[in-house]
Enzyme design. Structure first.
Site, PDB file in Angstrom:
ATOM      1  CG  ASP A 180      -1.905   1.036   1.319  1.00  0.00           C
ATOM      2  OD1 ASP A 180      -2.293   1.541   0.252  1.00  0.00           O
ATOM      3  OD2 ASP A 180      -2.335   1.397   2.441  1.00  0.00           O
ATOM      4  CD  GLU A 199      -0.205   5.677  -3.688  1.00  0.00           C
ATOM      5  OE1 GLU A 199       0.230   5.926  -2.551  1.00  0.00           O
ATOM      6  OE2 GLU A 199      -0.870   4.664  -3.938  1.00  0.00           O
ATOM      7  CG  ASP A 222      -7.927   4.688   0.789  1.00  0.00           C
ATOM      8  OD1 ASP A 222      -7.827   3.438   0.755  1.00  0.00           O
ATOM      9  OD2 ASP A 222      -7.121   5.416   1.379  1.00  0.00           O
TER      10      ASP A 222
HETATM   11  C1  GLC Z   1      -4.550   3.340   3.016  1.00  0.00           C
HETATM   12  C2  GLC Z   1      -5.087   2.140   2.266  1.00  0.00           C
HETATM   13  C3  GLC Z   1      -6.148   1.473   3.085  1.00  0.00           C
HETATM   14  C4  GLC Z   1      -5.562   1.079   4.440  1.00  0.00           C
HETATM   15  C5  GLC Z   1      -4.979   2.293   5.127  1.00  0.00           C
HETATM   16  C6  GLC Z   1      -4.226   1.923   6.400  1.00  0.00           C
HETATM   17  O1  GLC Z   1      -5.522   4.301   3.157  1.00  0.00           O
HETATM   18  O2  GLC Z   1      -5.540   2.482   1.000  1.00  0.00           O
HETATM   19  O3  GLC Z   1      -6.653   0.353   2.424  1.00  0.00           O
HETATM   20  O4  GLC Z   1      -6.557   0.518   5.234  1.00  0.00           O
HETATM   21  O5  GLC Z   1      -4.063   2.949   4.278  1.00  0.00           O
HETATM   22  O6  GLC Z   1      -3.192   1.059   6.136  1.00  0.00           O
END
Ligand code: GLC
Length: 829
Positions: A454, A457, A532
């Site tokens: 995650d 970017e 998200d």
């Molecule tokens: C980001 C991710 C989400 C995750 C959060 C905490 O917002 O996109 O899926 O739950 O980080 O890790």
């Protein structure tokens, strides 16, 4: 002030006001155009054109339907030609001929004819058989020689703006471009590629997480593709700023693009997969239902979620551990209080058929080593520090090997992410990738089955736009280039390090990686989800266009947080979300930390029962889904499809994005608005069966159907056979025995399918350990004849039974036989 200056300032203001940071108002007509051809040279694979302004353009023939165009402006093409996206660069040159005309040079392959007009230098692609123009330059390729756009560029040090412009067809439609919060057909829209963390995005938000600079153009039923392989911040305008042109450009790097000719979209996707890499088969359990939450902790909560699933007879294969499993967000650690025995947890869950996927963010906590006795300086009530609080091995190791990104000045780049001050690994360094991959032993040793990448970017809380990172340098094959070039490939390289590491550490298991960001080629290493989203009907309505668009961009394994991530949903929204995602490759319910609970049972039994029905059906359809997934792996043609991909001759499908197909046989028309219990469904030409009632419909028209909350309208193409397994609650709980073939004969009484099977976990399928069985059905005098061809491949699924059901009427005919793994013919009367 000169009038020109005034104009420029005004243009700048318009950008700032109208478009914020996503200024796409570049006027490419103002750019310096490449001049006319002075001479050219030919080699076995390519023609290089030398232009009057000393620019060079190279046209390389890679395949009869794949041509690469590369240009260097006012200079010769550099020898260095590296791209992280490309999987294949050793093409066997096909047959091609060159003809020299007074005004042009013509290159012809068996499929495409490329006319390079000498002055002005315009490139035109035609169908080699019909000579129909497929795509033609609207102006010569151009570059920002005078720095006209410098003030409008995101990072004025990035390089020089380069652009190519194509004549916009009067009836041309555009697809692809990866992850965009937009409708399916991109005609008249414009986009930016700059990987960005955009929580709660809504339709029109751009850019978002991924960059896939590949699109398909479709006109008069003929498709072509363009892959602009440039990782700088790039721009695509499909007739938004002008009725004349569709253009693309980037804030630096080369003008280098690949032109694919179809005319079939599927053929282009296959070539694109060949060029940028095929998605490897994920383990079959990745198709299982998945449950996540930011965050389930401590371990007993995770166990409770699994227990609830089992007690409620709801299928589940995976639970995700979000960031709170870590010790103060340190990747490659477990919180010693919340998860004291992660291995025991994964074993306990494993006994119930549930696997764990753990999140791994790129931000490594910035934690210079401190002496062990630091605890003396701490409050007496907390004298004992956990080992990871004393010394963080990941930071120490990475620092001592110099694997972390630094600014041009040599200083470490210290972004802020979940752990606070952090560092990022320079994944463009091969040894850093290897090190990162090896670190995953910490997870595998604890029974973690997959990795969720995650925030890649990469997200930096100090500044999400990337401005804080412009002077960050990456090794980049010795080029030591800056952020402008590397941002969009950061996630690709992180996923590569992760995938390669998992593969190395567990050579007998298929790696399973999920990513948020990516660049073209990401499918070689990772599956993805759309970040998200919101728990809203608007967000839900983006599921189909986004999943299908990603499929048309080389990323077949996609999905979205089922029920939406941010905000408060309800039972109806959750059910409608499952009625889409139960057929998406990635089916995971996930929710933000402070969001309303949304596991399938949270809104009451009524909704839970409906969700159960769809999850059970997903598991029954596994043989069908897995077969379609293998097709995506092998051919690049996605399983979750827009109708246009199967019916590209039919203009009614060109912007149809509230229905989808799975493979070529199943058509699904979900409801995506509240309180709607009926909807119109477009059925393409041919005969269709209502999946629930077997009622037959003649296609080529819109029909109105009932869609109460319990029922998602679903249709099977006449001529299809859908293979189903038994009901089960996790992959592997039961073998596919009996395997049921639901037969839907067409008007001639025929139907056919090919079933693909393998062991579902190991990479042995790459060595031929799979089984492919062709089944076809014909109407006979008194019934139907089913022909099961002798299977191919070396996989032996063991003894089992095949059931055949002819669904041609509301009272299906049925027969069951033993599968002996050999060809045979049976009759159903
Ligand atoms: C980001 C991710 C989400 C995750 C959060 C905490 O917002 O996109 O899926 O739950 O980080 O890790």
């Amino acid at each position: 002030m000169l009038v020109g200056d005034m104009k420029r300032i005004l243009a700048g203001i318009v950008c700032v006001i109208g478009l914020g940071s996503s200024a796409a108002a570049q006027d490419i007509t103002q750019l310096e155009k490449i001049s006319s051809v002075a001479s050219f040279t030919k080699t076995e694979k390519a023609i290089t054109f030398d232009c009057q302004d000393h620019s060079q353009v190279r046209l390389t023939v890679l395949a009869p339907d794949l041509i690469r165009i590369r240009a260097a402006f006012a200079k010769a093409l550099p020898a260095n030609d590296h791209s992280w996206a490309i999987a294949k660069d050793d093409w066997n040159t096909p047959r091609w001929i060159l003809s020299e005309m007074a005004d042009s040079i013509v290159v012809s392959t068996d499929e495409v004819e490329i006319i390079v007009h000498r002055s002005p230098l315009l490139i035109e692609f035609r169908d080699a058989r019909t000579h129909e123009v497929i795509n033609v330059d609207e102006q010569p390729m151009a570059y920002d020689a005078k720095g006209t756009l410098a003030g409008m560029m995101f990072d004025s040090n990035a390089g020089m703006f380069v652009a190519a412009s194509k004549t916009l067809g009067f009836d041309e439609h555009f697809y692809g471009l990866g992850e965009k919060a937009a409708r399916l057909d991109k005609r008249r829209e414009r986009f930016i590629n700059w990987n960005s963390d955009t929580p709660g995005y809504t339709e029109g938000k751009d850019p978002i997480y991924q960059t896939i600079p590949f699109y398909l153009g479709l006109q008069h039923g003929n498709a072509y593709g363009i892959f602009f392989d440039n990782s700088y911040r790039s721009y695509f305008d499909f007739g938004h700023s002008s009725q004349q042109r569709a253009w693309f450009g980037a804030e630096g790097g080369e003008m280098s693009y690949y032109f694919f000719y179809g005319p079939s979209m599927k053929k282009i996707l296959s070539r694109y997969a060949e060029l940028t890499g095929h998605m490897p088969m994920p383990p079959m359990w990745a198709l299982g239902n998945q449950q996540s939450r930011w965050s389930y902790y401590p371990d007993t909560t995770v166990e409770e979620v699994a227990r609830q699933y089992r007690e409620r007879d709801l299928p589940l294969d995976v639970i995700h551990l979000d960031i709170d499993y870590m010790q103060a967000y340190r990747v490659f650690t477990f919180d010693t209080k919340r998860f004291p025995k992660p291995k025991d947890l994964s074993e306990k869950l494993g006994k119930q058929g549930v696997k764990i996927v753990a999140i791994v963010d790129p931000g490594v906590k910035y934690q210079p080593s401190v002496p062990i006795n630091i605890s003396r300086g701490r409050s007496p009530s907390n004298p004992e520090l956990d080992p990871q609080d004393r010394r963080y091995y990941v930071f120490d190791d990475g620092l001592s090997h110099n694997y972390f990104q630094r600014r041009k000045s040599g200083e470490l780049f210290i972004p802020k992410v979940w752990p606070g001050d952090s560092v990022f690994v320079d994944y463009s360094l091969p040894e850093a990738r290897r090190w990162w991959g090896d670190l995953h032993r910490a997870y595998l040793d604890n029974g973690i089955a997959g990795i969720w990448n995650d925030m890649n970017e990469p997200s930096d809380f100090v500044d999400q736009t990337g401005k804080n990172q412009t002077d960050v340098v990456s090794y980049d094959e010795g080029e030591n280039s800056t952020h402008a070039k590397n941002r969009n490939v950061f996630a690709l390289l992180e996923a590569r390090a992760t995938y390669d590491g998992l593969e190395r550490l567990q050579p007998n298991k298929r790696p399973y990686v999920i990513t948020r960001a990516g660049y073209a080629g990401i499918q070689r290493y990772s599956t993805m989800w759309t970040g998200d989203t919101n728990s809203s009907w608007e967000s839900l309505a983006l599921n189909i266009p986004m999943f299908t668009t990603l499929g048309l961009s080389g990323e077949p394994f996609v999905g979205s947080d089922v029920g939406g991530f941010i905000g408060r949903g309800n039972g109806e929204l959750l059910v409608r979300a499952y009625q889409i995602s139960f057929l998406a490759p990635f089916c995971r319910n996930h929710k933000v930390i402070d969001g309303y609970d949304q596991e399938p049972w949270r809104f009451g039994k009524y909704y839970e029962d409906i969700i159960r029905k769809y999850l059970k059906l997903r598991y029954q359809l596994l043989p069908f889904l897995y077969t379609s997934l293998e097709e995506a792996h092998r051919t690049g043609v996605p399983l979750f499809r827009p109708l246009v991909l199967n019916y590209q001759e039919d203009p009614n499908t060109y912007n149809l994005d509230d229905e989808f197909m799975v493979g070529k046989d199943l058509l699904v028309a979900p409801v995506q608005r509240p309180e709607i219990m009926q909807r119109l469904v477009y059925l393409p030409k041919g005969v269709w069966y209502d999946y629930w009632t077997n009622k037959k419909y003649q296609g080529g028209t819109m029909i109105r159907v009932d869609a109460p909350l319990e029922t998602v309208p679903m249709f099977v193409r006449a001529g299809a056979i859908i293979p189903l397994g038994p009901q089960m609650n996790y992959v592997g709980e039961k073998s596919f025995n009996p395997l049921t073939f639901e037969i839907y004969p067409d008007d001639d009484g025929s139907a056919a399918t090919t079933l693909y099977e393998d062991d579902g976990v190991s990479p042995a399928y790459q060595r031929g350990v799979f089984r492919r069985t062709i089944i076809d059905v014909k109407r006979a005098k008194t019934g139907y004849v089913v022909n099961i061809a002798a299977p191919t491949g070396n996989y032996n699924p063991g003894p089992r039974e095949f059931s055949f059901v002819i669904n041609s009427s509301p009272t299906p005919k049925f027969v069951r036989i033993a599968d002996e793994g050999r060809g045979r013919t049976i009759e159903i009367r």
